[in-house]
Design a protein around this motif. Structure first.
Motif, PDB file in Angstrom:
ATOM      1  N   PRO A  49      45.188  34.573  51.268  1.00 29.82           N
ATOM      2  CA  PRO A  49      46.370  35.436  51.357  1.00 29.82           C
ATOM      3  C   PRO A  49      47.605  34.662  50.909  1.00 29.82           C
ATOM      4  N   ASN A  50      48.693  35.378  50.665  1.00 28.81           N
ATOM      5  CA  ASN A  50      49.946  34.733  50.280  1.00 28.81           C
ATOM      6  C   ASN A  50      50.421  33.780  51.377  1.00 28.81           C
ATOM      7  N   GLY A  51      50.875  32.609  50.976  1.00 26.21           N
ATOM      8  CA  GLY A  51      51.379  31.617  51.909  1.00 26.21           C
ATOM      9  C   GLY A  51      51.438  30.259  51.240  1.00 26.21           C
ATOM     10  N   TRP A  52      51.931  29.261  51.974  1.00 27.22           N
ATOM     11  CA  TRP A  52      52.041  27.927  51.374  1.00 27.22           C
ATOM     12  C   TRP A  52      50.681  27.393  50.943  1.00 27.22           C
ATOM     13  N   GLN A  53      49.614  27.796  51.647  1.00 25.71           N
ATOM     14  CA  GLN A  53      48.282  27.302  51.313  1.00 25.71           C
ATOM     15  C   GLN A  53      47.907  27.657  49.881  1.00 25.71           C
ATOM     16  N   ALA A  54      48.146  28.913  49.479  1.00 27.77           N
ATOM     17  CA  ALA A  54      47.803  29.347  48.131  1.00 27.77           C
ATOM     18  C   ALA A  54      48.604  28.581  47.091  1.00 27.77           C
ATOM     19  N   VAL A  55      49.886  28.336  47.366  1.00 25.53           N
ATOM     20  CA  VAL A  55      50.731  27.591  46.428  1.00 25.53           C
ATOM     21  C   VAL A  55      50.272  26.139  46.327  1.00 25.53           C
ATOM     22  N   ALA A  56      49.978  25.514  47.472  1.00 27.39           N
ATOM     23  CA  ALA A  56      49.557  24.122  47.472  1.00 27.39           C
ATOM     24  C   ALA A  56      48.245  23.931  46.719  1.00 27.39           C
ATOM     25  N   VAL A  57      47.304  24.857  46.895  1.00 24.32           N
ATOM     26  CA  VAL A  57      46.032  24.740  46.184  1.00 24.32           C
ATOM     27  C   VAL A  57      46.245  24.899  44.681  1.00 24.32           C
ATOM     28  N   ASP A  58      47.055  25.868  44.275  1.00 22.73           N
ATOM     29  CA  ASP A  58      47.386  26.028  42.851  1.00 22.73           C
ATOM     30  C   ASP A  58      47.831  24.706  42.242  1.00 22.73           C
ATOM     31  N   LEU A  59      48.780  24.065  42.888  1.00 27.68           N
ATOM     32  CA  LEU A  59      49.384  22.848  42.339  1.00 27.68           C
ATOM     33  C   LEU A  59      48.450  21.647  42.466  1.00 27.68           C
ATOM     34  N   ALA A  60      47.619  21.611  43.515  1.00 27.84           N
ATOM     35  CA  ALA A  60      46.654  20.521  43.663  1.00 27.84           C
ATOM     36  C   ALA A  60      45.593  20.581  42.571  1.00 27.84           C
ATOM     37  N   VAL A  61      45.134  21.782  42.251  1.00 28.68           N
ATOM     38  CA  VAL A  61      44.159  21.934  41.173  1.00 28.68           C
ATOM     39  C   VAL A  61      44.781  21.494  39.851  1.00 28.68           C
ATOM     40  N   ALA A  62      46.040  21.892  39.622  1.00 27.00           N
ATOM     41  CA  ALA A  62      46.732  21.471  38.404  1.00 27.00           C
ATOM     42  C   ALA A  62      46.883  19.964  38.345  1.00 27.00           C
TER      43      ALA A  62
ATOM     44  N   PHE B 195      40.148  37.100  57.298  1.00 25.51           N
ATOM     45  CA  PHE B 195      41.430  37.774  57.121  1.00 25.51           C
ATOM     46  C   PHE B 195      41.204  39.243  57.395  1.00 25.51           C
ATOM     47  N   GLY B 196      41.954  39.789  58.365  1.00 25.89           N
ATOM     48  CA  GLY B 196      41.661  41.139  58.821  1.00 25.89           C
ATOM     49  C   GLY B 196      40.297  41.143  59.482  1.00 25.89           C
ATOM     50  N   ASP B 197      39.453  42.073  59.073  1.00 17.77           N
ATOM     51  CA  ASP B 197      38.111  42.163  59.649  1.00 17.77           C
ATOM     52  C   ASP B 197      37.049  41.497  58.778  1.00 17.77           C
ATOM     53  N   VAL B 198      37.460  40.863  57.692  1.00 21.51           N
ATOM     54  CA  VAL B 198      36.485  40.330  56.736  1.00 21.51           C
ATOM     55  C   VAL B 198      36.333  38.819  56.906  1.00 21.51           C
ATOM     56  N   PRO B 199      35.139  38.332  57.194  1.00 24.23           N
ATOM     57  CA  PRO B 199      34.898  36.877  57.290  1.00 24.23           C
ATOM     58  C   PRO B 199      34.583  36.300  55.905  1.00 24.23           C
ATOM     59  N   TYR B 200      35.614  35.993  55.134  1.00 18.64           N
ATOM     60  CA  TYR B 200      35.418  35.594  53.742  1.00 18.64           C
ATOM     61  C   TYR B 200      34.555  34.342  53.600  1.00 18.64           C
ATOM     62  N   ALA B 201      34.704  33.391  54.516  1.00 16.20           N
ATOM     63  CA  ALA B 201      33.890  32.182  54.445  1.00 16.20           C
ATOM     64  C   ALA B 201      32.411  32.508  54.643  1.00 16.20           C
ATOM     65  N   ASP B 202      32.111  33.433  55.542  1.00 15.96           N
ATOM     66  CA  ASP B 202      30.721  33.824  55.764  1.00 15.96           C
ATOM     67  C   ASP B 202      30.154  34.562  54.557  1.00 15.96           C
ATOM     68  N   VAL B 203      30.978  35.406  53.935  1.00 15.19           N
ATOM     69  CA  VAL B 203      30.539  36.110  52.721  1.00 15.19           C
ATOM     70  C   VAL B 203      30.139  35.102  51.652  1.00 15.19           C
ATOM     71  N   LEU B 204      30.965  34.085  51.461  1.00 11.01           N
ATOM     72  CA  LEU B 204      30.666  33.087  50.438  1.00 11.01           C
ATOM     73  C   LEU B 204      29.431  32.273  50.816  1.00 11.01           C
ATOM     74  N   ALA B 205      29.300  31.947  52.093  1.00 12.36           N
ATOM     75  CA  ALA B 205      28.128  31.195  52.533  1.00 12.36           C
ATOM     76  C   ALA B 205      26.843  31.952  52.221  1.00 12.36           C
ATOM     77  N   ASP B 206      26.869  33.271  52.368  1.00 15.34           N
ATOM     78  CA  ASP B 206      25.685  34.083  52.086  1.00 15.34           C
ATOM     79  C   ASP B 206      25.335  34.098  50.596  1.00 15.34           C
ATOM     80  N   LEU B 207      26.321  33.780  49.753  1.00 17.91           N
ATOM     81  CA  LEU B 207      26.104  33.836  48.308  1.00 17.91           C
ATOM     82  C   LEU B 207      25.734  32.482  47.703  1.00 17.91           C
TER      83      LEU B 207
END
Length: 538
Positions: free
Chosen positions: A83-96, A132-144
């Motif tokens: 989601p929007n927040g400092w985390q998303a910005v920091a990851v963008d710049l860390a990858v760069a 985030f909300g009702d969706v466990p995104y980490a679990d979704v990715l783990a299943d994939l």
């Protein structure tokens, strides 16, 4: 490892650099210059509070070190769903910082899109929200994981512990090591929210983001001092890509965000933190206009609201100008590499009916016929774009064949016209044209007229299957507070008698919703709306 061929002729890129359209550095270098110039300036204001450039730089350094320790190298892809927040910005710049390529995709895209995006991009690392909300995104990715053989590393935000994103950003090892990153190297993959069966992934360089997309934002920023931009749309969307790369890294401004759109919270951010530009879609602005707290909000700092994602009716433009007390900027653009905006000084009638004159520092625009020849002023054709913001290519070469020309132009699939004054008008999409009994109907034409009905707050027209006619037009409405829904017959009377619409273009089905659903990118989700209709006339 991402393979990305720049489909723009090299001579054009060189000319744009010579003309000064591009900065001379990669995104992380541009960011470090901003940190040096103003370490205590607010870089990001989010749900957690205010984060300075110095604080953000420390987190970026630690996250870059964590990605490098995990084996991520220059040119590899890091997928990000946050989601929007400092985390998303920091990851963008860390990858760069390590010369890798970030692939952000918005919260709301589910299991199928996650699998498609990560597998086709061959992402080696992913950074996702725990839940985030009702969706466990980490679990979704783990299943994939078994279906993603290239994925080696997953970092989870919000899960707690030293290996979480927040733990690594706070306590992880820091490093000053950086590879040499060329400004023309791939930096980001934008995900298109268009109508393809699978999302398109578009590869952008550091200079195309900071230079071409930077020129789009810079042209809207007036007045003294660093820019302060409120992004109501996801930073992971095409529209939101001007957050970390442009507002922060290129211009050293302050980026205001909320983790999910909320009209009351948006107004609170404006009142407390005084942004200059507010980026959103018309639906968001309508919800803010309808909010009872609006009259108590200090809007004096806002110079313009910048609307993208859909066409807007004159009443909404007028209401924004009047009640927000600022300019309304209509923005047309896409992940594929085209952009055009109205000027804050343009009159209201131009703002709702046109999307401005093309800016050569961003992208030139052509309108062409089926053979790729420019049409006469006023004639409708397909919109093509080429300029400093042009991407390298698509991740999938099949899309390059379909949507790029040999000399670098992007075929947008949008239909438009350029009038005698040079204003671009968007009239629809090739694949959104509704074909009823062999006749082409434009949903945009009808949407603009229905939006002026006094009872209507939101409108979208979609084509729905029909055994006899092939398709029929359905109109989907959300009403203003206290309004009574018009019947299909009453709406037909309004469109024909008030606006003179041909009867052959009238919608034949009607459905009313509390509010029209938005896609993860913040646009009205027409695919979902189509699924709500059957072949039974309504």
């Amino acid at each position: 490892m991402l393979t990305a061929t720049d489909l723009v002729p090299a001579a054009l890129r060189r000319w744009w650099r010579h003309a000064g359209y591009y900065p001379d550095a990669d995104l992380h270098t541009l960011f470090t210059r901003q940190v040096t110039a103003a370490p205590q300036r607010a870089a990001v204001i989010d749900d957690e509070g205010t984060h300075s450039y110095l604080e953000l730089a420390d987190r970026v350094s630690r996250l870059a070190a964590a990605l490098r320790a995990a084996g991520v190298v220059t040119g590899e892809v890091v997928a990000v769903q946050l989601p929007n927040g400092w985390q998303a910005v920091a990851v963008d710049l860390a990858v760069a910082a390590i010369g890798a390529v970030v692939l952000p995709y918005p919260i709301g895209r589910g299991r199928r899109d996650t699998l498609t995006l990560l597998r086709r991009s061959r992402a080696v690392a992913a950074v996702v929200a725990h839940k985030f909300g009702d969706v466990p995104y980490a679990d979704v990715l783990a299943d994939l994981r078994d279906d993603l053989p290239d994925l080696r590393t997953v970092i989870v935000a919000g899960g707690g512990g030293p290996d979480s994103l927040e733990g690594l950003a706070r306590d992880g090892a820091s490093t000053t090591w950086r590879p040499t990153v060329r400004p023309d190297a791939p930096a980001r993959i934008l995900v298109s929210s268009g109508s393809e069966a699978a999302p398109k992934m578009v590869v952008y360089s550091h200079e195309a983001l900071a230079g071409g997309r930077g020129a789009f934002i810079d042209a809207l920023h007036t007045g003294p001092g660093p820019m302060r931009n409120l992004f109501l749309v996801p930073l992971a969307s095409s529209f939101g890509s001007s957050g970390s790369a442009v507002t922060v890294a290129r211009f050293g401004g302050t980026l205001l965000v909320q983790s999910r759109f909320d009209a009351a919270r948006a107004l609170e951010l404006i009142d407390r933190h005084g942004p200059h530009l507010v980026f959103g879609v018309p639906t968001m602005f309508t919800m803010m206009l309808d909010h009872p707290h609006l009259s108590r909000v200090d809007m004096s700092t806002v110079r313009a609201v910048v609307a993208g994602g859909s066409r807007v009716d004159p009443a909404t433009v007028a209401a924004c100008r009047d009640r927000f007390g600022c300019a309304y900027v209509n923005c047309y653009g896409s992940a594929d590499g085209v952009n055009c905006t109205t000027d804050p000084a343009d009159p209201p009638e131009e703002v709702h009916d046109a999307v401005g004159r093309p800016n050569p520092a961003v992208a030139a625009v052509r309108v062409v016929d089926e053979d790729g020849r420019d049409v006469a002023p006023g004639d409708v054709g397909e919109i093509w774009g080429l300029g400093p913001m042009s991407p390298h290519c698509y991740v999938d070469a099949d899309f390059d064949v379909r949507y790029r020309t040999d000399d670098g132009w992007v075929r947008t699939g949008d239909l438009g016209r350029i009038d005698v004054d040079g204003f671009l008008h968007v009239v629809g999409r090739r694949n959104e044209i509704i074909i009823r009994g062999g006749r082409n109907l434009s949903p945009v034409e009808v949407e603009l007229l229905v939006a002026q009905h006094p009872a209507v707050r939101q409108v979208a027209c979609v084509g729905v299957p029909d055994r006899l006619m092939g398709e029929r037009m359905a109109v989907c409405l959300a009403l203003r507070e206290g309004a009574t829904a018009p019947t299909l017959g009453e709406l037909a009377h309004y469109l024909t008698d008030v606006h003179g619409l041909e009867r052959a273009k009238l919608p034949e089905r009607l459905r009313v919703f509390d509010t029209l659903p938005l896609s993860p990118a913040g646009k009205v989700d027409k695919r979902w709306l189509r699924e709500q209709f059957t072949e039974t006339p309504q």
